[in-house]
Enzyme design. Structure first.
Site, PDB file in Angstrom:
ATOM      1  N   SER A   1       0.876  -1.163   0.000  1.00 21.08           N
ATOM      2  CA  SER A   1       0.000   0.000   0.000  1.00 21.08           C
ATOM      3  C   SER A   1       0.915   1.215   0.000  1.00 21.08           C
ATOM      4  CB  SER A   1      -0.866   0.001   1.265  1.00 21.08           C
ATOM      5  OG  SER A   1      -1.438   1.259   1.513  1.00 21.08           O
TER       6      SER A   1
ATOM      7  N   TYR B   1      -1.659  -1.400  10.782  1.00 22.37           N
ATOM      8  CA  TYR B   1      -1.655  -1.682   9.345  1.00 22.37           C
ATOM      9  C   TYR B   1      -0.311  -1.294   8.720  1.00 22.37           C
ATOM     10  CZ  TYR B   1      -3.029  -1.387   4.418  1.00 22.37           C
ATOM     11  OH  TYR B   1      -3.105  -1.547   3.060  1.00 22.37           O
TER      12      TYR B   1
END
Length: 287
Positions: free
Chosen positions: A135, A148
């Site tokens: 990401s 995350y």
């Protein structure tokens, strides 16, 4: 040459888009996910080119069985696409130990172990491509996303080192770093702490409300992301990092400028920690 892809998280989002795009171009796909019924619908139109395997990527025995079944069916694995993963939202203090470990197990360790199973096959073939979906959050962290980002930062660092180690064997590694895309990332699947702390609600809740309000309105197109991943596989010189989305680049540009300013401000003091007269050399023999 027809390629064989092994794709995790293939029942939705990026994994589904990549599975459909690869099958449409005539390559083979072993599509895996926990939801077997959804997988079957994805691969059914493509006949024997697509094989659906129910797989919990956190199950070590199931990972090995899926790899073995792929070799039995197609004889090789040319592309491993580690797509399966989960987002999280919460303050660093809010997550319990088991929640943090589950996030790392899914987003980091599962991808690492899938790669470690595929690598002996790829080395023997003399060719392979590993796509690790991280990401822009693997490059940039911010409040609310500590768990995350930690899992994605870890996969970034591991993959960057892996790229150097396996390049001599004809195996390539690419990190796929998307921004906000129209997947199921923010649509109820995101991990949130079971025991929230009231003191953090003023910071965290507006982020969650923003994500909920914009779910399904993200600017990124998963089909275009899949096309970019396939183009990377087909490239003679694939990049280590494939960042996707104008929003991802904008966030990276902002964070990079902040980091450069911080490093410049502290550089003189940092460099002054060297022993007088010491000679510098490359860390770990890196060029």
């Amino acid at each position: 040459m027809t390629k064989t892809y092994f794709i995790t998280g293939a029942s939705s989002g990026f994994g589904k888009a990549l599975t459909e795009a690869v099958l449409a171009r005539g390559d083979n796909v072993v599509a895996t996910a926990r939801r077997a019924e959804a997988l079957a619908q994805v691969v059914k139109p493509f006949g024997s080119k697509g094989v659906a395997i129910a797989l919990d990527v956190m199950d070590s025995d199931a990972r090995k069985r899926a790899i073995d079944q792929t070799i039995q069916t197609f004889g090789r694995i040319d592309v491993l696409a580690n797509i399966a993963g989960r987002g999280s939202l919460g303050a660093a203090e809010e997550f319990a130990d088991d929640e943090l470990r589950e996030q790392m197990e899914l987003n980091f360790f599962a991808s690492v172990e899938m790669a470690r199973l595929a690598l002996p096959i790829m080395r023997q073939q003399g060719y392979g491509q590993i796509l690790n979906l991280t990401s822009v959050g693997g490059q940039v962290s911010m409040g609310g996303f500590s768990a995350y980002a930690a899992s994605k930062f870890a996969l970034e660092g591991w993959s960057e080192a892996l790229r150097d180690e396996v390049k001599p064997f004809g195996v390539r590694v690419t990190l796929v770093e998307p921004g906000a895309f129209r997947t199921e990332f923010a649509a109820g699947n995101i991990l949130r702490p079971k025991m929230p702390i009231a003191d953090y609600r003023g910071f965290i809740d507006p982020i969650g409300a923003h994500m909920d309000a914009h779910a399904g309105q993200e600017p990124g197109d998963p089909a275009k992301a899949a096309a970019a991943m396939i183009a990377t596989v087909e490239s003679n010189d694939p990049p280590l990092r494939l960042m996707l989305g104008a929003d991802a680049y904008a966030l990276w540009d902002m964070k990079r400028a902040e980091k450069e300013q911080e490093l410049r401000a502290g550089r003189a003091a940092g460099e002054d920690t060297m022993l007088d007269g010491a000679t510098t050399f490359a860390i770990g023999g890196a060029g």
